[in-house]
Enzyme design. Sequence first.
Site, short mmCIF file in Angstrom:
data_model
loop_
_atom_site.label_atom_id
_atom_site.label_comp_id
_atom_site.label_asym_id
_atom_site.label_seq_id
_atom_site.Cartn_x
_atom_site.Cartn_y
_atom_site.Cartn_z
N HIS A 167 0.82 -1.23 0.00
CA HIS A 167 0.00 0.00 0.00
C HIS A 167 0.85 1.27 0.00
O HIS A 167 0.32 2.37 -0.17
CB HIS A 167 -0.92 0.02 1.23
CG HIS A 167 -1.97 -1.05 1.19
ND1 HIS A 167 -2.84 -1.20 0.14
CD2 HIS A 167 -2.27 -2.04 2.07
CE1 HIS A 167 -3.65 -2.23 0.37
NE2 HIS A 167 -3.32 -2.76 1.54
N ASP A 205 -2.81 -10.39 -2.84
CA ASP A 205 -3.40 -9.99 -1.57
C ASP A 205 -4.89 -9.66 -1.81
O ASP A 205 -5.27 -9.32 -2.93
CB ASP A 205 -2.66 -8.75 -1.05
CG ASP A 205 -3.03 -8.38 0.37
OD1 ASP A 205 -2.33 -8.84 1.29
OD2 ASP A 205 -4.02 -7.63 0.56
N HIS A 207 -6.37 -7.09 -0.91
CA HIS A 207 -6.50 -5.65 -1.16
C HIS A 207 -5.65 -5.20 -2.34
O HIS A 207 -4.57 -5.74 -2.57
CB HIS A 207 -6.07 -4.87 0.09
CG HIS A 207 -6.81 -5.31 1.33
ND1 HIS A 207 -6.28 -6.21 2.22
CD2 HIS A 207 -8.05 -4.97 1.78
CE1 HIS A 207 -7.16 -6.42 3.20
NE2 HIS A 207 -8.24 -5.68 2.95
N ASP A 293 -5.00 -12.85 3.11
CA ASP A 293 -6.26 -12.31 3.61
C ASP A 293 -7.41 -12.58 2.64
O ASP A 293 -8.51 -12.06 2.81
CB ASP A 293 -6.14 -10.81 3.97
CG ASP A 293 -5.33 -10.02 2.97
OD1 ASP A 293 -5.01 -10.56 1.89
OD2 ASP A 293 -5.00 -8.85 3.27
ZN LIG Z 1 -4.36 -7.15 2.41
#
Ligand SMILES: [Zn+2]
Length: 414
Positions: A167, A205, A207, A293
């Site tokens: 991120h 991931d 995200h 995740d």
């Molecule tokens: Zn994540």
Amino acid sequence: MKILYNPSTLEHRVNELVGTRLIPAYESPERITSILESLIPHYTLTTVCTDPEHAFSAAAKVHTSAYLEHLRSIFSAALSAGLVDASGCLLPECFPVSRLPLPKKSRPPKDLCARIGYYAFDMSSGIGEGTWVAAIASADLARRGALALAAGEDETVFALCRPPGHHCAPDLMGGYCYLNNTAIAVQTLLDTLPADQQVSVLDLDFHHGNGTQQIFYRESNPCYVSIHGEDEYPYFSGARSEVGEGDGEGYNLNLPILCDEVNWDVYEPQLKEAVEKLKSVGTQWLVISLGFDTFVGDPVGKFQLQTENYGVMGETVGRCGWPLLVVLEGGYVIEELGKNCLEFLRGVERGRRMGKAPNGVNGNGMNGHGNGVNGVSEDEDEDEDEEEEEEEEEEEDEDLVMVNGVDAEEEEER
Ligand SMILES: [Zn+2]
């Protein structure tokens, strides 16, 4: 399989705000402990100490020096000013968001608490006493992983990075991330390999890796491909329409999936499309941002993948035959994290064996790109794989060594 671990990654322990409660962050040192417990019986791990100088230089290729200095010094400055206890954690309070009438060149505020907000895009990355030590150790693992892969030490390298990184933008932390480990690894590969080698990133991931996308958005090397939850954190990026700009146009592919019962049947076609894209751009080296995740019941993810699915996921990329660096990102069902990780790595090894053609050697000296089983029926091949796997497990069980302390390579450097 070369697996790199650094105990300094365990030193980061902070809190996060979830709703109205301040709780210990889901991104905890126990994640790494869980993975170690599952991997040590099957693999020899290489434990390394941080090389701060080289790690800092590598991080400075993708992050601004002002941001790195901020991360390195903010906690001790706040501690000296009496703003935080040694066991406490700093969280930002105010952000220079784009819709404020900001001056063209805004600068970091003098106020220490305000400065944290200047270098953050959300409140999920607290800074504690051990944060810098762990973040630079994590970045260093990614750097060393890239060097080991480029040097041909192994065709698969797994960097046990923590805290995660995908991120992070050049001067912004967020989403449990402080330094963009994957971007640092990619840049290290690009700086080490001959200029004609195509590197790609596959972000698995839950995200979207907004930071990695941003850092390379205008580049054709690497190509960035991500499968992630649609309309999920970090909310403002990850649409399919984001395809790259300038030289990077066509080298950014987002494959968002709406989170309504996303099991393997829904996920697998996206993974196939991702692999097709990686092949179409002529990928020769692959870096995977690997988050678990996507697992069912994850507290910050909404997909419903099962442990066995990670085996097929690993197998799918292993079959492609590319030299592979796996960089750990998220994954917060701690009890299952180690098992999922082991399943993925086993899958990669199985996939490599399945993808190897008898005469298939590509330009990297590695085996060919998913050339199939060449004359051997799928069933026979699987039987052989199982036998090979059993033999390997026996060999590995005799070799239950975890290399603690400093690895041989580092001793030589000294
Ligand atoms: Zn994540």
